[in-house]
Design an enzyme around this catalytic site. Structure first.
Site, mmCIF file in Angstrom:
data_model
loop_
_atom_site.group_PDB
_atom_site.id
_atom_site.type_symbol
_atom_site.label_atom_id
_atom_site.label_comp_id
_atom_site.label_asym_id
_atom_site.label_seq_id
_atom_site.Cartn_x
_atom_site.Cartn_y
_atom_site.Cartn_z
ATOM 1 N N THR A 198 -13.139 -27.827 -33.463
ATOM 2 C CA THR A 198 -12.563 -27.305 -32.226
ATOM 3 C C THR A 198 -12.829 -28.270 -31.078
ATOM 4 O O THR A 198 -13.288 -27.894 -29.994
ATOM 5 C CB THR A 198 -13.125 -25.898 -31.885
ATOM 6 O OG1 THR A 198 -13.182 -25.134 -33.079
ATOM 7 C CG2 THR A 198 -12.212 -25.187 -30.910
ATOM 8 N N SER B 230 -17.188 -23.547 -21.348
ATOM 9 C CA SER B 230 -16.002 -22.884 -20.830
ATOM 10 C C SER B 230 -16.318 -21.463 -20.376
ATOM 11 O O SER B 230 -17.089 -21.264 -19.457
ATOM 12 C CB SER B 230 -14.897 -22.909 -21.888
ATOM 13 O OG SER B 230 -13.672 -22.461 -21.369
ATOM 14 N N HIS B 231 -15.729 -20.452 -21.040
ATOM 15 C CA HIS B 231 -15.886 -19.059 -20.602
ATOM 16 C C HIS B 231 -16.856 -18.280 -21.492
ATOM 17 O O HIS B 231 -16.884 -17.050 -21.442
ATOM 18 C CB HIS B 231 -14.521 -18.367 -20.611
ATOM 19 C CG HIS B 231 -13.812 -18.470 -21.920
ATOM 20 N ND1 HIS B 231 -13.095 -19.596 -22.282
ATOM 21 C CD2 HIS B 231 -13.731 -17.621 -22.969
ATOM 22 C CE1 HIS B 231 -12.595 -19.413 -23.493
ATOM 23 N NE2 HIS B 231 -12.960 -18.236 -23.925
ATOM 24 N N ASP C 145 -11.475 -19.761 -15.112
ATOM 25 C CA ASP C 145 -12.718 -19.547 -15.853
ATOM 26 C C ASP C 145 -13.769 -20.546 -15.357
ATOM 27 O O ASP C 145 -13.479 -21.394 -14.509
ATOM 28 C CB ASP C 145 -12.471 -19.627 -17.352
ATOM 29 C CG ASP C 145 -12.120 -21.018 -17.846
ATOM 30 O OD1 ASP C 145 -11.734 -21.859 -17.016
ATOM 31 O OD2 ASP C 145 -12.212 -21.263 -19.063
ATOM 32 N N ASP D 145 -15.227 -23.322 -16.192
ATOM 33 C CA ASP D 145 -14.988 -24.771 -16.152
ATOM 34 C C ASP D 145 -13.592 -25.088 -15.634
ATOM 35 O O ASP D 145 -13.156 -26.238 -15.650
ATOM 36 C CB ASP D 145 -15.228 -25.417 -17.509
ATOM 37 C CG ASP D 145 -14.195 -25.038 -18.554
ATOM 38 O OD1 ASP D 145 -13.690 -23.896 -18.491
ATOM 39 O OD2 ASP D 145 -13.887 -25.855 -19.435
ATOM 40 N N GLU E 84 -1.333 -18.563 -25.360
ATOM 41 C CA GLU E 84 -1.426 -17.214 -24.791
ATOM 42 C C GLU E 84 -2.806 -16.905 -24.215
ATOM 43 O O GLU E 84 -2.935 -16.028 -23.372
ATOM 44 C CB GLU E 84 -1.047 -16.170 -25.848
ATOM 45 C CG GLU E 84 -1.827 -16.226 -27.154
ATOM 46 C CD GLU E 84 -3.182 -15.558 -27.069
ATOM 47 O OE1 GLU E 84 -3.297 -14.555 -26.347
ATOM 48 O OE2 GLU E 84 -4.121 -16.050 -27.711
ATOM 49 N N ALA E 85 -3.820 -17.650 -24.623
ATOM 50 C CA ALA E 85 -5.171 -17.423 -24.108
ATOM 51 C C ALA E 85 -5.344 -18.088 -22.738
ATOM 52 O O ALA E 85 -6.295 -18.823 -22.495
ATOM 53 C CB ALA E 85 -6.207 -17.948 -25.096
ATOM 54 N N LYS F 173 -5.104 -28.149 -20.823
ATOM 55 C CA LYS F 173 -4.954 -27.027 -19.904
ATOM 56 C C LYS F 173 -5.724 -27.304 -18.618
ATOM 57 O O LYS F 173 -6.768 -27.954 -18.631
ATOM 58 C CB LYS F 173 -5.420 -25.723 -20.552
ATOM 59 C CG LYS F 173 -6.822 -25.716 -21.104
ATOM 60 C CD LYS F 173 -7.084 -24.402 -21.827
ATOM 61 C CE LYS F 173 -8.464 -24.373 -22.467
ATOM 62 N NZ LYS F 173 -8.566 -25.269 -23.627
#
Length: 604
Positions: free
Chosen positions: A49, A149-150, A310, A312, A409-410, A422
């Protein structure tokens, strides 16, 4: 404690030099807590990932000084072997505000400096998109961002960008993982080299200025007829904004200023970076209740829009007050809104539509696909994750397409072409620009979305998941779906083979299984266009001519959680009928497909 576990623990005690994590392991040994030792030691944290992510504590399965140093040594070795002139081109390193982020950024820098690499180190807190932007700016060999991140506060992560400024994909992920295993002994623990090496270059404000210029350029191109820099602030909307205790506020503030947008009203309790995330146990804008403080702030100020990034600041979401009630836009709704906005602005430019392309992940809404079919531009879907979206956009660019938008979609959105990742700050600016443009015309973003539905069809999503802690049961469920139909005659007369042929009163029209590599809609070879998925992933399309409804259902396993996720979307002309069909599909999914009661699957 078995011999294998003892060997893993002994190796940890030999290599680790951090007193805190050493004390954690010694304490577990003294208390003979072998169960916990097994949990943190037995399996090495996986490099995937686009990097690493996990809980911050001792052990091979966790994020800590030792695993970060080992990952950096493996990455460095792989980059040096793979990227031309890598040491001279260097690495870009950034970090967020989480515990240990600064130290781990210095550990990464130390490893690369000791191997003769040039290092571009962001000296303060940055949002994630600034790292890939800087990789492009400096033409660096790679980049690393220390962030989770979140994720909850106990987690941290290590995100890797390749020389093309996109998150890594195969074969680089497996190549790096192999090099990590070949470079497990730390060469050094001395981060002092970061402060006195001439090869360590502290990134200055020029990069941030260039990043802000790229957002300004994209916003001018996106809507040249509504340049907010020439609008008086009195004529503009004001937006409440939450940075989720993360690093985003500074960058949102600068981006709004550089594009002439009215300053946001920050949610003060969540404005400053705080690694404890005191008001948000799960600092994800998608989580239920995550925007409660922002909504309260907006209500107190009499505002109709809330924005959020979020921690970051690479993800973005928004809410609008409609008839006195707040409505949170879903990721798919925002995807449709941005796609419609980009399409309108591209048309205004007069460029040929057959040179326009947009990208979305396979589990995202099919609405952009429908828009593309009607309007005549190219749409392409890819596997889930921005490492695939970004690389797909890069490939389409090389084929002569202009790719102004991609999303998943996230709540991940790529608006513009400066960064193939993103970017929550850029998305915030573009959303605010659109809202202001609509406001000038006496309209709103929600009304704009309804106009898109009227033009291209109504799309409704119903996504959720089943919790299953037993991987064997998950495998059994998917194996059963692949052998669902036992009637030999049906199987022989249909390209669907033994996959289910119906769900929720709809006939299944196609099946794409990215685990086995089968696609019923691609005769005669029946091979899918997309690469295979590392986990289970099957997409079903179904329809009913009577109800005039189509559905797309993707079922997949999670790479990080014990879940079977499903992404369900219906489209048609009547929202009431669509919702009824979606509920029927979920009932069949819960019952004969997943056998949730039999397998003790839990749903949220």
């Amino acid at each position: 404690m078995d011999a294998t576990l003892k060997q893993l623990v002994d190796e940890w005690l030999r290599l680790d030099k951090n007193e805190e994590t050493l004390a954690q392991v010694r304490s577990l040994l003294e208390s003979e807590n072998y169960q916990e030792l097994d949990r943190i030691m037995r399996h090495r944290i996986e490099f995937g990932t686009a990097g690493l992510r996990g809980k911050m504590e001792a052990g091979w399965a966790r994020m800590n000084d030792l695993t970060v140093t080992q990952a950096s040594q493996g990455l460095c070795a792989y980059v040096e072997k793979t990227v031309h002139n890598a040491p001279q081109r260097g690495i870009v390193i950034g970090r967020d505000h989480r515990y240990h982020s600064e130290h781990w950024a210095n550990l990464v820098a130390m490893v690369f400096l000791n191997k003769g690499f040039k290092v571009y180190l962001h000296p303060g807190l940055v949002h994630t998109p600034l790292v890939p932007f800087a990789v492009s700016y400096f033409k660096a060999a790679c980049g690393v961002m220390i962030t989770a991140s979140h994720n909850p506060k106990q987690d941290n992560g290590y995100k890797v960008y390749w020389e093309n400024a996109v998150q890594i994909i195969a074969p680089h992920d497996t190549g790096i993982a192999k090099e990590i295993n070949h470079n497990l002994t730390p060469v050094s623990w001395d981060t002092g080299v970061v402060g006195h090496s001439n090869a360590c270059i502290m990134v200055n404000s020029d990069v941030l200025d260039a990043y802000m210029d790229s957002i300004l350029s994209a916003s001018r191109l996106s809507d040249p007829g509504s340049d907010t820099r020439h609008l008086p602030e009195s004529g503009q909307l004001t937006f409440a904004n939450s940075s989720m205790h993360g690093v985003g506020h500074r960058f949102v503030e600068l981006a709004f200023k550089s594009t002439g947008l009215k300053p946001v009203v920050p949610v003060k309790a969540q404005q400053e970076p705080d690694p404890d995330f005191p008001t948000l146990p799960f600092p994800n804008p998608e989580e239920k209740g995550a925007l409660n403080l922002a909504v309260s702030e907006a209500d107190a100020a009499g505002l109709n829009y809330v924005l959020a990034q979020d921690p970051d600041a690479d993800r973005f979401c928004a809410a609008e007050k409609i008839n006195g009630k707040w409505t949170l836009f879903t990721g798919d709704q925002l995807g449709a809104i941005f796609a419609g906005y980009c399409l309108e602005n591209y048309k205004r430019s007069g460029k040929p539509l057959d040179k326009l392309a947009m990208v979305a992940s396979a589990v995202s809404s099919k609405m952009i696909e429908a828009i593309a079919e009607k309007e005549g531009f190219h749409f392409e879907e890819c596997l889930t994750g921005f490492k695939y979206i970004g690389n797909t956009a890069k490939r389409l660019e090389s084929e002569g397409f202009e790719v102004p938008f991609g999303y998943e979609e996230a709540i991940g959105f790529m608006v513009g072409s400066a960064i193939r990742d993103k970017d929550g700050v850029s998305a915030s600016v573009h959303f605010a620009k659109l809202a202001n443009s609509l406001h000038e015309k006496g309209s709103t973003v929600s009304q704009y979305l309804q106009e898109l539905y009227e033009r291209y069809g109504v799309f409704e999503t119903l996504n959720s998941y089943f919790v299953c802690n037993d991987p064997r049961i998950i495998d059994e469920i998917f194996a059963r779906l692949r052998a669902f139909e036992n009637d030999a005659e049906i199987s022989q007369t249909s390209t669907l083979n033994k996959y289910p042929h119906a769900i929720g009163g709809l006939d299944i029209t196609s099946v794409r299984d990215l685990t086995t590599g089968y696609d019923s809609s691609k005769p005669p070879l029946f091979k899918p266009d997309l690469p295979l998925s590392a986990g289970h992933m099957i997409t079903f399309r179904a329809s009913s001519t009577v109800k005039q409804v189509k559905i797309t259902l993707t079922i997949r396993t999670s790479g990080t959680e014990p879940k079977i996720k499903y992404y369900l979307e219906g489209s048609g002309t009547d929202r009431v009928i669509i919702r009824e069909v979606l509920q029927n599909v979920v009932e069949d999914l819960r019952g004969p497909w997943m056998e949730a009661e039999k397998h003790h699957l839990k749903m949220p």
